[in-house]
Design an enzyme around this catalytic site. Structure first.
Site, short mmCIF file in Angstrom:
data_model
loop_
_atom_site.label_atom_id
_atom_site.label_comp_id
_atom_site.label_asym_id
_atom_site.label_seq_id
_atom_site.Cartn_x
_atom_site.Cartn_y
_atom_site.Cartn_z
N ALA A 138 14.54 -2.55 0.28
CA ALA A 138 13.59 -2.01 -0.68
C ALA A 138 14.31 -1.40 -1.89
O ALA A 138 15.25 -2.00 -2.40
CB ALA A 138 12.67 -1.02 -0.01
N CYS A 139 13.92 -0.22 -2.31
CA CYS A 139 14.49 0.38 -3.52
C CYS A 139 15.96 0.72 -3.38
O CYS A 139 16.64 0.95 -4.39
CB CYS A 139 13.70 1.63 -3.90
SG CYS A 139 12.00 1.28 -4.40
#
Length: 373
Positions: free
Chosen positions: A155-156
């Site tokens: 993800a991020c």
């Protein structure tokens, strides 16, 4: 064991920008149309009226003023409210590949390297265009790089996790140089009809070249002093879209299959975790927090970044100590912290210390301590 450096960074910025005012105008048009169409049900208490948004609300909640996107007209069409990105044939380069290649070429140029100097490609991002063949292998072919490539998703935090993976490969002698690329079309998984999140994301791609210190010749080098990663499972940031959706009952593209988050919980839980991890990481390396001249943090929310640095420094950070790019780029997931690094590094003197940190769904947190050469 070889020493590893970041010798070049690159950035691809999409051609279109959407201001808060433009985004709000489209959203409020949709809200008014919805409320008109469901007026009878709303009056009977069978449906809830939707609330309008505002540019002031968005900036106060996030610090975001605008965002770059791969397509503007589809997002701002109240009847559509999602980007128009036509499907490409299998013999055409994918859109993620095109974005990645653009950022990668800039990183190679800043590093003074060519494809012949690179042995591996890692595409690390939050939403991959397809499961296989890997986007990284497509990027590898497009750039003419020998060796190997693979995709990864945290993800991020994908960028910092990718940098540690690249660093390990270089240190162990598995590669002379590894290209870590983060192409993000975040607008593709954003629900532009959700008042609480319709403003959060933008699109961008970044690239980082990690290579052996004894081979590097770039004028833009950073020693990778150390890396530290942490994951802890949480449902507070989630995206349920995947190939198994077609095996479920109900629409495969329902709103719950897009990006969802419990923003207040994320704020309360993630900020102290990030500050603690960075503080521990610096202590393990024998570095005082006060010695860090720059924090390139994940660009999700201005208040989050301000609070994290305040917890570390014991005071509010000066603008140059924790540069902000989300005001014009918005949240670009894994690309955000690298955009900050790319745009705010050349003014640092030799020997300056900085921390590159990303954090997000998982929860996941990555910390990379850098020293300017």
């Amino acid at each position: 064991m070889h020493k590893a450096v970041i010798s070049g960074t690159g950035l691809y910025t999409p051609p279109h920008s959407i201001s808060n005012d433009e985004l709000v105008a489209a959203f409020n048009t949709y809200v008014n149309q919805y409320n008109d169409q469901h007026a009878a049900a709303i009056e009977r208490g069978e449906a809830e009226a939707l609330a309008e948004s505002s540019a002031a609300f968005i900036e106060k909640a996030s610090g975001i003023q605008s965002r770059y996107v791969m397509d503007k007209t589809g997002i701002l069409d109240p009847q559509r409210m999602k980007p128009r990105l036509p499907e490409r044939g299998n013999d055409e380069p994918s859109i993620l590949c095109e974005m990645a290649v653009s950022a990668a070429r800039q990183a190679l140029q800043r590093a003074g390297r060519t494809a012949a100097d690179v042995d591996a490609v890692i595409v690390a991002c939050s939403n991959l265009q397809r499961p296989y063949p890997a986007i990284a292998i497509e990027v590898q072919q497009a750039l003419g790089i020998a060796g190997f490539g693979f995709d990864m998703n945290v993800a991020c935090s994908s960028a910092t996790f990718g940098i540690q993976t690249a660093c390990n490969a270089v240190q162990l002698g598995q590669a002379r140089a590894v290209l870590v690329v983060d192409p993000e079309i975040c607008t593709g998984h954003l629900n532009f009809r959700d008042r609480d999140s319709h403003f959060i994301f933008g699109d961008a791609a970044t690239a980082v070249l990690v290579e052996r210190a004894d081979l590097a010749s770039s004028a833009h080098q950073f020693d990778i002093v150390g890396t530290k990663l942490l994951t802890q499972f949480s449902n507070n940031i989630r995206n349920n879209f995947g190939f198994l959706n077609r095996a479920e009952e109900g629409p495969a593209l329902a709103a719950e299959k897009l990006f969802v988050q419990e923003g207040r919980k994320v704020f309360r839980e993630v900020c102290p975790m990030v500050a603690e991890l960075i503080g521990q990481h610096l202590a393990e390396q024998g570095i005082a927090v006060e010695a860090v001249q720059r924090f390139w943090l994940h660009q999700a929310n201005l208040s989050m970044n301000q609070l994290i640095v305040k917890k570390l420094l014991g005071r509010d950070a000066e603008p140059h100590e924790a540069p902000v790019i989300l005001d014009r780029y918005a949240n670009t997931s894994s690309a955000g912290s690298v955009i900050a690094l790319h745009l705010h590094q050349d003014d640092l003197p030799s020997g300056a210390l900085g921390v590159l940190s990303s954090f997000g769904a998982g929860y996941s947190i990555g910390s990379v301590i850098l020293r300017k050469r």
